[in-house]
Design a protein around this motif. Structure first.
Motif, PDB file in Angstrom:
ATOM      1  N   LYS A  10       0.815  -1.220   0.000  1.00  0.00           N
ATOM      2  CA  LYS A  10       0.000   0.000   0.000  1.00  0.00           C
ATOM      3  C   LYS A  10       0.849   1.271   0.000  1.00  0.00           C
ATOM      4  O   LYS A  10       0.336   2.344  -0.249  1.00  0.00           O
ATOM      5  N   GLU A  13       0.658   3.241  -3.172  1.00  0.00           N
ATOM      6  CA  GLU A  13      -0.623   3.871  -3.487  1.00  0.00           C
ATOM      7  C   GLU A  13      -1.277   3.200  -4.695  1.00  0.00           C
ATOM      8  O   GLU A  13      -1.502   3.837  -5.743  1.00  0.00           O
ATOM      9  N   LYS A  15      -4.328   2.214  -5.364  1.00  0.00           N
ATOM     10  CA  LYS A  15      -5.626   2.732  -5.818  1.00  0.00           C
ATOM     11  C   LYS A  15      -5.448   3.986  -6.666  1.00  0.00           C
ATOM     12  O   LYS A  15      -6.090   4.137  -7.706  1.00  0.00           O
ATOM     13  N   THR A  16      -4.550   4.853  -6.244  1.00  0.00           N
ATOM     14  CA  THR A  16      -4.306   6.084  -7.004  1.00  0.00           C
ATOM     15  C   THR A  16      -3.665   5.774  -8.347  1.00  0.00           C
ATOM     16  O   THR A  16      -4.071   6.316  -9.380  1.00  0.00           O
ATOM     17  N   LEU A  17      -2.657   4.906  -8.340  1.00  0.00           N
ATOM     18  CA  LEU A  17      -1.992   4.549  -9.591  1.00  0.00           C
ATOM     19  C   LEU A  17      -2.937   3.801 -10.531  1.00  0.00           C
ATOM     20  O   LEU A  17      -2.868   3.952 -11.744  1.00  0.00           O
ATOM     21  N   ALA A  19      -6.192   4.322 -10.695  1.00  0.00           N
ATOM     22  CA  ALA A  19      -7.069   5.349 -11.269  1.00  0.00           C
ATOM     23  C   ALA A  19      -6.351   6.121 -12.372  1.00  0.00           C
ATOM     24  O   ALA A  19      -6.943   6.428 -13.412  1.00  0.00           O
ATOM     25  N   VAL A  20      -5.062   6.412 -12.166  1.00  0.00           N
ATOM     26  CA  VAL A  20      -4.285   7.092 -13.202  1.00  0.00           C
ATOM     27  C   VAL A  20      -4.180   6.207 -14.444  1.00  0.00           C
ATOM     28  O   VAL A  20      -4.294   6.692 -15.577  1.00  0.00           O
ATOM     29  N   VAL A  64      -6.836  -1.130  -8.772  1.00  0.00           N
ATOM     30  CA  VAL A  64      -7.678  -0.468  -7.773  1.00  0.00           C
ATOM     31  C   VAL A  64      -8.288  -1.505  -6.840  1.00  0.00           C
ATOM     32  O   VAL A  64      -8.297  -1.330  -5.609  1.00  0.00           O
ATOM     33  N   ARG A  68      -7.638  -2.116  -2.664  1.00  0.00           N
ATOM     34  CA  ARG A  68      -8.682  -2.158  -1.640  1.00  0.00           C
ATOM     35  C   ARG A  68      -8.576  -3.393  -0.766  1.00  0.00           C
ATOM     36  O   ARG A  68      -8.696  -3.309   0.451  1.00  0.00           O
TER      37      ARG A  68
END
Length: 179
Positions: A10, A13, A15-17, A19-20, A64, A68
């Motif tokens: 984690k 990141e 989830k952020t990557l 989404a990118v 993503v 989670r």
């Protein structure tokens, strides 16, 4: 997965990557479709980019989900998909780099040279960014599965974290003191 493995994964990141990556995938598909409609003679390369964009979207969705609820199987799947996506990204921006600067042979193509050069340059930049993201996520995944597990499994003598290691020392001290 151990708690230290989850924390190590984690840190990237995911989830952020992810989404990118989803945004980059949609962006790649849209720009590739524009170039596909404008110029028919580079269709093979553009079809590879459209497939690459779809793969980026799927890989981003899985990343993503893995961010989670990380599990060993999802992290391994993410590592493999990220490496595969990075390979497709390298092929994609290699194919696009051949056409920069774009030169049209007919009058119709000369009107759109500036637009196509801008789109192809943007696609190359976006694919380089996606490749870097894929490699970073893969490295963090490998790190979280290997090094963090070693830290978790290695006993530390006289530590309060692993109580069963200290029990032998307490029993030894009780024997020496006569109890």
């Amino acid at each position: 997965m151990y708690e230290s493995q989850i924390k190590a994964f984690k840190k990237a990141e995911p989830k952020t990557l992810g989404a990118v990556q989803i945004v980059i995938g949609f962006f790649t598909v849209i720009l590739s479709t524009i170039v596909y409609k404008l110029h028919y003679h580079i269709q093979r390369e553009i079809i590879i980019l459209i497939i690459n964009g779809a793969q980026l979207v799927i890989t981003g969705i899985i990343l993503v989900h893995t961010g989670r609820r990380p599990s060993k199987r999802l992290v391994l799947t993410t590592i493999v998909l990220q490496l595969l996506t990075a390979a497709f990204d390298v092929v994609g921006f290699g194919l696009m780099a051949r056409h920069i600067p774009f030169r049209g042979e007919s009058y119709y193509y000369r009107d759109t040279e500036f637009l196509v050069n801008g789109i192809l340059g943007t696609l190359i930049g976006v694919l380089v960014l996606a490749c870097i993201i894929g490699l970073v996520v893969s490295l963090f995944g490998v790190y979280s599965l290997s090094v963090s597990a070693i830290k978790e499994l290695t006993p530390i003598p006289h530590s309060t974290a692993n109580q069963h290691y200290g029990a032998g020392l307490q029993a030894q001290n009780a024997i020496h003191s006569g109890n």
